[in-house]
Design an enzyme around this catalytic site. Structure first.
Site, short mmCIF file in Angstrom:
data_model
loop_
_atom_site.label_atom_id
_atom_site.label_comp_id
_atom_site.label_asym_id
_atom_site.label_seq_id
_atom_site.Cartn_x
_atom_site.Cartn_y
_atom_site.Cartn_z
N SER A 175 48.43 33.87 34.15
CA SER A 175 48.04 34.46 35.12
C SER A 175 47.01 35.28 35.58
O SER A 175 46.47 35.75 36.40
CB SER A 175 49.31 34.97 36.28
OG SER A 175 49.79 33.92 36.59
N LYS A 228 48.22 43.28 43.39
CA LYS A 228 48.25 42.18 43.51
C LYS A 228 49.40 41.90 44.54
O LYS A 228 50.23 42.86 44.53
CB LYS A 228 48.60 41.62 42.27
CG LYS A 228 48.81 39.96 42.06
CD LYS A 228 48.91 39.46 40.75
CE LYS A 228 49.39 37.95 40.79
NZ LYS A 228 49.44 37.54 39.51
N SER A 262 47.45 32.96 38.48
CA SER A 262 47.81 33.52 39.63
C SER A 262 47.48 34.89 40.38
O SER A 262 47.20 35.31 41.70
CB SER A 262 49.35 33.71 40.11
OG SER A 262 49.88 34.90 39.46
#
Length: 474
Positions: free
Chosen positions: A176, A77, A152
């Site tokens: 997220s 990520k 996210s």
């Protein structure tokens, strides 16, 4: 002939273990898919083909096949630093940032023998629950590209759903992992606070943020979670590791067997109800009812839990979210590069009195105790994953931070309180909208209750037959 991306992650892992396919072959296959598909999805912030092939060769030649993620491709990520690779944190303010050292999670997946193909897209500093920042194109939902992929960890979820990765690690400070997993028809697990050494949530304000897996089915999620933890061994070898009798990993066995009968509670109220108009869409209700019927048919006890209003929650959580943004390392002229929501959160956070922050932390600590006490009679608690269907790209207000925050809460009111309570939770797709977009439910466990969640999720997955489905045209 079955193509590599059509296998589950567990099947791909078994192919690698038998040497039926090599890490280099696997990396090349997925890199080719990324090159062909990602222009329409926007799942990646950075792709590193040369580094990936070099890493795959190194794994093939120098890493023992016993490594739990040997040769398995994934992506970091873009909030997680990998030495020598641009780490933009989803922000134009960090467009040129290349770290010298890797984060602990990145080192953990490397120690497990994984092969990183690049960086998955994330919104600015991981703050929003959608992945549509100004630093890159919006991340789109592979089931319907007019819709967002959530956030996210939106890039990670979109990459897995479209078959550009077999699974991916994400991080979860308010939903997220679970939000994009639910939006993209995937399984996403937020571990207990302290469960994963590489991202235990202990250093973050109020202990919100942890790392965990996003995958197409329950067993694949367990495989990745085991891989992230395994380099330190089970029980997790760090001094804050969760201890729950009989419920330590590895978790793959529990996810494959899917055994046991449990007592489940059902919750449809949220701690945001007194501050915002929270509506549960018919599609979310239908998914919840299908899950309840499935668990009932499987012999589990299922019981509604009475509402428990928490009018102090919205103000306390907002204070912590703003205080967390206050630490963003951007000042002076560089602030103009920040997006309106980020700037609103950061400036509000920097203006908070110390007393307000201390009171919010104390309030949330009491809230954690009340949530655990409220759920104590149940092995797991069932909620909708999202209150609404995945919103279209561009739905969120990009100028008014206050309104933007409210819009996010109305879609995702069932996730953040689980972070505050430090509990594990897993999302599982069970139904779909009239347009074919998956809808899921969330199962919340006791502290350290990941094995129970994997067992329940596996049973539900088998009952509704949604494991490992691909979107059309991908």
């Amino acid at each position: 002939m079955t193509e590599l991306h059509e296998y589950t992650a567990l099947e791909l892992h078994q192919l690698l273990q038998r040497r039926d396919v090599s890490p280099v072959e696997v990396a090349r296959h997925y890199l080719d898919r990324i090159e062909r598909l990602d222009g329409a999805i926007g799942a990646f912030a950075t792709v590193t083909p040369d580094a990936a092939i070099n890493r795959a060769r190194f794994v093939e030649e120098h890493v023992a096949t016993a490594a739990p993620l040997w040769g398995m491709p994934l992506a970091d990520k873009d909030l997680h630093r990998r030495a020598g690779v641009p780490t933009r944190l989803g922000s134009r303010a960090f467009a040129d940032f290349v770290p010298d050292e890797s984060d602990e999670l990145v080192r953990a997946v490397d120690d497990a023998g994984a092969v990183s193909l690049g960086k998955s897209a994330t919104p600015e500093f991981g703050l929003p629950s959608y992945t549509e920042g100004l630093a890159g194109p919006p991340t789109r939902n592979p089931w319907d590209p007019s819709l967002g992929a959530g956030g996210s960890s939106g890039g990670a979820a979109a990459a897995v759903a479209s078959g550009m990765l077999p699974f991916a690690p994400g991080s979860d400070g308010g939903g997220s992992i679970r939000i994009p997993a639910a939006a993209c028809g995937l399984v996403g697990l937020k571990p207990s606070r302290g469960r994963v050494p590489a991202g235990p949530g202990l250093a973050s304000l109020a202990g919100l943020g942890v790392v965990g897996p996003i995958a197409r089915n329950v067993a694949d999620a367990a495989l990745l979670l085991d891989g992230i933890i395994a380099p330190t061994g089970y029980p997790a070898a760090h001094r804050f590791a969760v201890r729950a009798p009989g419920d330590d990993g590895p978790y793959l066995g529990a996810a494959i067997r899917g055994e046991g009968r449990f007592q489940l509670g059902v919750v449809t109220d949220t701690p945001w109800d007194d501050a915002y108009e929270i509506t549960i869409a018919p599609e979310a209700h239908a998914a919840l009812e299908r899950a309840i019927s499935a668990f009932d048919a499987l012999g589990h006890g299922v019981e509604a839990i009475a509402p428990a209003p928490e009018p102090g929650y919205p103000a306390a959580f907002r204070t912590i979210w703003q205080a967390g943004a206050a630490t963003i390392d951007v000042d002076g002229e560089a602030e103009a590069l920040l997006e309106p929501l980020t700037r609103w959160l950061m400036l509000r956070g920097r203006s908070l009195p110390a007393r307000q922050l201390a009171e919010a932390l104390a309030w949330l600590a009491g809230f954690e105790e009340r949530v655990i006490r409220r759920f104590a009679a149940f092995d797991a608690v069932l909620t909708p994953a999202l209150a609404l269907t995945p919103p279209p790209v561009g739905r969120y207000d990009q100028e008014d931070g206050e309104r933007n925050f409210a819009q996010q809460v109305q879609v995702t009111p069932f996730t953040s309180f689980v972070n505050v309570a430090g509990l594990p939770a897993i999302t599982v797709p069970v139904d779909e909208t009239a347009g074919g977009v998956p809808m899921g439910v969330q199962l919340i466990g006791r502290p350290g209750g990941e094995a129970t969640l994997f067992a329940l999720a596996a049973q539900l997955e088998r009952r509704v037959r949604r494991g490992h489905r691909h979107p059309p045209n991908w």
